[in-house]
Each structure stands twice: as structure tokens, then as C-alpha cells.
Design a protein around this motif. Structure first.
Motif, PDB file in Angstrom:
ATOM      1  N   CYS A  74     -17.389 -18.304 -15.629  1.00 36.20           N
ATOM      2  CA  CYS A  74     -17.057 -18.884 -14.077  1.00 36.20           C
ATOM      3  C   CYS A  74     -17.948 -18.172 -13.600  1.00 36.20           C
ATOM      4  CB  CYS A  74     -15.652 -18.109 -13.564  1.00 36.20           C
ATOM      5  SG  CYS A  74     -14.293 -18.202 -14.066  1.00 36.20           S
ATOM      6  N   GLU A  77     -20.490 -21.284 -14.425  1.00 39.13           N
ATOM      7  CA  GLU A  77     -20.271 -22.618 -13.305  1.00 39.13           C
ATOM      8  C   GLU A  77     -20.414 -21.998 -12.381  1.00 39.13           C
ATOM      9  OE1 GLU A  77     -17.601 -24.682 -14.202  1.00 39.13           O
ATOM     10  OE2 GLU A  77     -18.460 -25.867 -12.505  1.00 39.13           O
ATOM     11  N   SER A  81     -23.582 -25.056 -10.575  1.00 35.47           N
ATOM     12  CA  SER A  81     -22.931 -25.286  -9.085  1.00 35.47           C
ATOM     13  C   SER A  81     -23.806 -25.848  -8.356  1.00 35.47           C
ATOM     14  CB  SER A  81     -21.499 -25.339  -9.259  1.00 35.47           C
ATOM     15  OG  SER A  81     -21.127 -24.129  -8.744  1.00 35.47           O
ATOM     16  N   HIS A 118     -23.221 -27.373 -18.757  1.00 35.21           N
ATOM     17  CA  HIS A 118     -24.367 -26.923 -18.312  1.00 35.21           C
ATOM     18  C   HIS A 118     -25.757 -26.465 -18.313  1.00 35.21           C
ATOM     19  CE1 HIS A 118     -21.388 -26.828 -15.570  1.00 35.21           C
ATOM     20  NE2 HIS A 118     -20.254 -25.838 -15.893  1.00 35.21           N
TER      21      HIS A 118
END
Ligand SMILES: [Zn+2]
Length: 264
Positions: A74, A77, A81, A118
Motif C-alpha cells: 500500500c 502504491e 500515486s 510502479h
């Protein structure tokens, strides 16, 4: 055509830079620079750092350890993001000159899988340790190798104020600055605390935020010309012997190197 000795020497130097050359900074005409954070992601400190960067409108690059990324997907991420760049810092931070070429390949590949989708094709060698062989391997796997031109030395017992003063004094357009949002392995478990690094980053951003635009490494590369240095650095046995896991136990690769006869 006769080749002059000086031409041959220049060609040899160019070839050497191609093989061992590593990006340390970028030649730019604007006041842009890149802050980089190694050894994370960390469940506590990386999100705090993200809020800090967001508050100052700064983008950064995170060279992550695959094993930590797998534990904190997470956070990976969140980093991506928020518009930051994610690079490869190996699976579990061995010194590449101390392990076999096959193991180096597995380290890069396993981290790459943990960072997907990513991760970008940027590699920062653990400890900055690199040989011509490991540099070539990274090149063969499509990676740009990026080290730094400025360090905050936040793996030692430095105060936030000292680190911020040093970074402020040495910052130049095109600088690539090394910080750690996590620390692994450590020279002393006490140094693992990241509170001082976060404070130092806050001071740097508040003092330099008006003079510099902080961007990711790929953005910095797009704004100028990459400057490369012939970078071949191997660690010393005395250094490896001092390293500890964050919980104070012996660093996992210290015993491996000892068994291979490199450490006595
Ligand atoms: Zn590292």
C-alpha cells in the motif's frame, strides 16, 4: 588513417565510462534538483515523508528494497500515486561486489517484481557499491544506474540541523541528493530512527523551496544532460563487520561474506 595516442586514450576513457559510468547529477540551466530516499518503504516514516513533500509541492525518487516493498504494497502504491518515482535498490540490500553475478541478477529481478507495476528502470546499488561487472549487468537488464552528488549522511549520528545546513550549503542546480526514509542495515540500531531525517528534509524544503524546484530523477534527466562518473566502489571487510540488522542482530550478509573467506 593514423590514430593518435591521445585519441586512443580518449576512446578508452569513453568506453570505460560506458561500462562503469554512473549518473551522479544532471547538467541543467534551471534551478531544479532531485531528492532521493533509499531503503524504504517504511509503514510509518514513508507516509509521513509523503505528507511533508506534498505540503511543499515537491516530487522525489524512492529507491526501494524489494523485501520491504512486498511487506508494504500500500505504501508503494501511495508513493507512486502521489507522482513520485520508484526505483530498484535490490531485494534485500547485499553489497553487489560480495555476491555472485547470478545472485545479483536475482536481487534485481526479485525487487523488480515486488515493485511492479510502479517501478521504473532506475537502479541504485546498495551502499553505492559497484564493480564494472555489476554495472554491466544492470545495463544489460535495461537499468540506468543512479547514485548521487550530495549526501546528508543520515546513516550516522547527525543532527537534523547539521544535515539541513550541509545540504543547503552544497545544493546546486542538477544535484541528486541521498536521504533514507528507512535504514537497513545499520551501523548502530540507534541510527535507524528516521525522525531526524524527516526534520532535516522539512528544514531543507522550507529553506530552499523558493529557490529550487524538486523533481523526480526521470524529470531531472529530461530537463538536462546526465553527468556520469566512473563509479567503482567496493566495501571494506571492517565496514561489513560493523553492520547490524535494525533489531541489533548481525547483518545477514556479514556471515555470508565471512564464510566465503573475505572476512577473517
Ligand atoms: Zn541502501
Amino acid at each position: 588513417m593514423r590514430l593518435h595516442k591521445s585519441t586512443l586514450r580518449r576512446t578508452a576513457a569513453d568506453l570505460k565510462r560506458l561500462v562503469t559510468g554512473t549518473i551522479t547529477h544532471v547538467s541543467v540551466s534551471e534551478p531544479v534538483a532531485a531528492l532521493t530516499f533509499d531503503d524504504g518503504p517504511d509503514a510509518e516514516h514513508t507516509p509521513r515523508l509523503l505528507s511533508l513533500l506534498d505540503r511543499f509541492g515537491a516530487a522525489a525518487t524512492f529507491f526501494m528494497i524489494g523485501e520491504a516493498a512486498e511487506k508494504n504494497p500500500c505504501v508503494v502504491e501511495m508513493v507512486a500515486s502521489a507522482g513520485h518515482a520508484v526505483g530498484n535498490h535490490s531485494w534485500d540490500h547485499p553489497s553487489f561486489p560480495q555476491i555472485s553475478l547470478g545472485e545479483q541478477w536475482r536481487q534485481l529481478r526479485k525487487c523488480e517484481r515486488a515493485l511492479a507495476p510502479h517501478g521504473q528502470k532506475l537502479f541504485r546499488p546498495p551502499f553505492g557499491h559497484q564493480t564494472a561487472q555489476s554495472r554491466l549487468l544492470a545495463w544489460g537488464m535495461g537499468y540506468q544506474v543512479v547514485t548521487w552528488s550530495l549526501v546528508a549522511a543520515d546513516w550516522l549520528d547527525n543532527e537534523a540541523e547539521w544535515m539541513a545546513d550541509h545540504v543547503e550549503k552544497e545544493m546546486r542546480p542538477g544535484s541528486i541528493v541521498l536521504f533514507h526514509d528507512s535504514l537497513r542495515p545499520v551501523l548502530n540500531p540507534r541510527y535507524g530512527d528516521r525522525g531526524r531525517t524527516l526534520k532535516a528534509v522539512e528544514l531543507v524544503l522550507s529553506r530552499l523551496g523558493d529557490q529550487f524546484q524538486f523533481v523526480t530523477v526521470p524529470q531531472l534527466l529530461a530537463r538536462g544532460r546526465a553527468q556520469k562518473k566512473d563509479w567503482q566502489v567496493e566495501g571494506k571487510p571492517e565496514f561489513f563487520a560493523q553492520l547490524r540488522e535494525p533489531d541489533g542482530g548481525q547483518w545477514r550478509y556479514a556471515s555470508a561474506t565471512r564464510m566465503s573467506g573475505r572476512l577473517n
